[in-house]
Design an enzyme around this catalytic site. Sequence first.
Site, PDB file in Angstrom:
ATOM      1  N   ASP A 108     -33.965  27.298   3.718  1.00  0.00           N
ATOM      2  CA  ASP A 108     -34.490  28.585   3.249  1.00  0.00           C
ATOM      3  C   ASP A 108     -35.914  28.854   3.716  1.00  0.00           C
ATOM      4  O   ASP A 108     -36.788  29.236   2.926  1.00  0.00           O
ATOM      5  CB  ASP A 108     -34.417  28.668   1.716  1.00  0.00           C
ATOM      6  CG  ASP A 108     -32.992  28.702   1.226  1.00  0.00           C
ATOM      7  OD1 ASP A 108     -32.194  29.446   1.811  1.00  0.00           O
ATOM      8  OD2 ASP A 108     -32.654  27.959   0.278  1.00  0.00           O
ATOM      9  N   LYS A 168     -31.295  25.074  11.037  1.00  0.00           N
ATOM     10  CA  LYS A 168     -32.213  24.257  10.228  1.00  0.00           C
ATOM     11  C   LYS A 168     -33.010  25.139   9.264  1.00  0.00           C
ATOM     12  O   LYS A 168     -33.091  24.860   8.070  1.00  0.00           O
ATOM     13  CB  LYS A 168     -33.178  23.552  11.202  1.00  0.00           C
ATOM     14  CG  LYS A 168     -33.898  22.369  10.668  1.00  0.00           C
ATOM     15  CD  LYS A 168     -34.874  21.813  11.704  1.00  0.00           C
ATOM     16  CE  LYS A 168     -34.197  21.206  12.905  1.00  0.00           C
ATOM     17  NZ  LYS A 168     -35.156  20.539  13.831  1.00  0.00           N
ATOM     18  N   HIS A 225     -32.822  36.303  16.373  1.00  0.00           N
ATOM     19  CA  HIS A 225     -33.833  37.233  15.872  1.00  0.00           C
ATOM     20  C   HIS A 225     -33.454  37.800  14.509  1.00  0.00           C
ATOM     21  O   HIS A 225     -33.997  38.820  14.104  1.00  0.00           O
ATOM     22  CB  HIS A 225     -34.017  38.401  16.862  1.00  0.00           C
ATOM     23  CG  HIS A 225     -34.577  37.962  18.176  1.00  0.00           C
ATOM     24  ND1 HIS A 225     -34.180  38.494  19.379  1.00  0.00           N
ATOM     25  CD2 HIS A 225     -35.496  37.021  18.485  1.00  0.00           C
ATOM     26  CE1 HIS A 225     -34.841  37.924  20.373  1.00  0.00           C
ATOM     27  NE2 HIS A 225     -35.648  37.009  19.855  1.00  0.00           N
ATOM     28  N   HIS A 226     -32.503  37.157  13.806  1.00  0.00           N
ATOM     29  CA  HIS A 226     -32.078  37.737  12.517  1.00  0.00           C
ATOM     30  C   HIS A 226     -33.224  37.711  11.516  1.00  0.00           C
ATOM     31  O   HIS A 226     -33.226  38.462  10.554  1.00  0.00           O
ATOM     32  CB  HIS A 226     -30.852  37.016  11.949  1.00  0.00           C
ATOM     33  CG  HIS A 226     -31.133  35.662  11.379  1.00  0.00           C
ATOM     34  ND1 HIS A 226     -31.423  34.571  12.167  1.00  0.00           N
ATOM     35  CD2 HIS A 226     -31.202  35.222  10.099  1.00  0.00           C
ATOM     36  CE1 HIS A 226     -31.644  33.521  11.392  1.00  0.00           C
ATOM     37  NE2 HIS A 226     -31.522  33.882  10.143  1.00  0.00           N
ATOM     38  N   LYS A 244     -39.087  30.407  15.285  1.00  0.00           N
ATOM     39  CA  LYS A 244     -39.918  29.213  15.079  1.00  0.00           C
ATOM     40  C   LYS A 244     -39.277  28.009  15.740  1.00  0.00           C
ATOM     41  O   LYS A 244     -38.057  27.827  15.681  1.00  0.00           O
ATOM     42  CB  LYS A 244     -39.994  28.979  13.556  1.00  0.00           C
ATOM     43  CG  LYS A 244     -40.953  27.906  13.130  1.00  0.00           C
ATOM     44  CD  LYS A 244     -42.340  28.436  12.931  1.00  0.00           C
ATOM     45  CE  LYS A 244     -43.339  27.311  12.705  1.00  0.00           C
ATOM     46  NZ  LYS A 244     -43.654  26.584  13.955  1.00  0.00           N
ATOM     47  N   LYS A 283     -37.226  27.409  20.686  1.00  0.00           N
ATOM     48  CA  LYS A 283     -37.723  26.136  21.226  1.00  0.00           C
ATOM     49  C   LYS A 283     -38.329  26.393  22.595  1.00  0.00           C
ATOM     50  O   LYS A 283     -37.898  27.302  23.311  1.00  0.00           O
ATOM     51  CB  LYS A 283     -36.566  25.146  21.392  1.00  0.00           C
ATOM     52  CG  LYS A 283     -37.028  23.708  21.417  1.00  0.00           C
ATOM     53  CD  LYS A 283     -37.293  23.258  20.014  1.00  0.00           C
ATOM     54  CE  LYS A 283     -37.442  21.787  19.841  1.00  0.00           C
ATOM     55  NZ  LYS A 283     -37.177  21.440  18.420  1.00  0.00           N
ATOM     56  N   SER A 335     -44.332  23.425   8.319  1.00  0.00           N
ATOM     57  CA  SER A 335     -44.861  24.439   9.241  1.00  0.00           C
ATOM     58  C   SER A 335     -44.888  25.801   8.549  1.00  0.00           C
ATOM     59  O   SER A 335     -45.813  26.592   8.733  1.00  0.00           O
ATOM     60  CB  SER A 335     -43.977  24.551  10.487  1.00  0.00           C
ATOM     61  OG  SER A 335     -44.321  23.573  11.429  1.00  0.00           O
TER      62      SER A 335
END
Length: 473
Positions: A101, A96, A66-67, A72, A108, A364
């Site tokens: 960036d 990833k 959650h940083h 995603k 997931k 995405s």
Amino acid sequence: MSSKQQGRDFLASVGHYFDKAAALTQHPEGLLNQIKMCNSVYTFKFPIRKGDGYQTITAWRAQHSHHKLPVKGGIRFSDDANEDEVVALASLMTYKCAIVDVPFGGAKGAVKINPKEFSKTELEQVTRRYTAELIKKNFIGPALDVPAPDYGTGAREMAWIADTYLAFHPEQIDALGCVTGKTVSQGGIRGRNEATGLGVFYGLREVCDHAEDMKTLGLERGIEGKRVVVQGLGNVGYHAAKFCSEGGAILVGIAEYEGAIYDPKGIDLESLMRHRKETGSILNFGTAKNLDRREDALELDCDILIPAALENQITAENAPRIKAKIIGEAANGPVTADAEDILQAKGVLVIPDIYINAGGVTVSYFEWLKNLSRVRFGRIEKRFEQGAFDRILQLIEKESGRTLSDEERRTIARGADEVDLVYSGLEETMIGSYHQIREIWKQKETVETLRTAAFVGAINKIAISYAELGVFP
Ligand code: GLU
């Protein structure tokens, strides 16, 4: 080996990669531990009506870090899914995103089903119910957690997810940003479908462009003429194969569920796809030789091997027989940690998943931005750019006395469409990120592999985010 054991091994492999890189950084142990651990896992079960009865479905959503929010990552539909696998995949998403960036934490999801055994209506029921369960727990939303396609899912499932979310949140202006990989007509972005495979190509092309690295491998500079083997012709494998062969590489081997083929003279991908559609198999194609076992394709004589199917494909058992000089991990986790040690000793260059398959999440991110801004990329500036280029051309024509043909004018004085901008943003990301990783890899004697370099880069960036949040200053 049971799929649960496979999941455990996969998670251990990722942990091992992390620890190896973490030991090369100066961060305090508490921070490294916080980065490594999975923040939350939601496991749930729900019933769906199937045939004459009901079936209980098991599903997960893991939010690894959650940083940065939203988190995603894709949703996979697979019979072999298990909690450790989902957690391992979620953690790969965190690293990833940091590498390319993209300002997201990693996540997931998985639904433990074999989608081939479900009708379209049943799949829709599963997808919508899965989404509703996530909504109940605040495990989905444009600012919280944004799923995407993965193994066994695609644009159709993403459209169902978006539609379900919208039904629950009609007042939310950016609700479409709750999921990416949607069809273009439902708020998706042009170029997302092919993004992961195209990113694999951009990445491999950049790797092959460094003459001294190629020389160490006994190869010439450039992707042109490189002999490529692809495992898996799903969305990622097909597009990686397509863009690599369009870029001048030669497809010499392909493996799919039904078997594998090899042709040192080269395989024409589109003819093969037609053949597979007609016969239901890639086997018995033209002059290509059928291989006894589909796994044999991994051991073929080639320059670049692209595993684009699932995790745990190259293990300590088959790694000694790998002949490829470069492995591009288009899938997540195809090379186990034991196998990587063997490959490293053999001098094989492994391009890690957390870099090479990051094209999907990169585009995405562009789709999510489009959904938040509610405007198609290129809409505002396309005409203006076209006009500006045209005025420059007119000046050049006037000064030089040469008149351009209509064709020349059309190609030069052209404003960018959405797909042009997406491809350009993806290309820039894949090239820039590779340079960052290579810099770490080359700078320190201790950073043995590109994977370790990628992990070190990711850990450092995540550490900075925590410092910005005021945690672990
Ligand atoms: N499932 C893809 C991956 O593993 C894409 C994730 C996304 O776009 O969020 O990278």
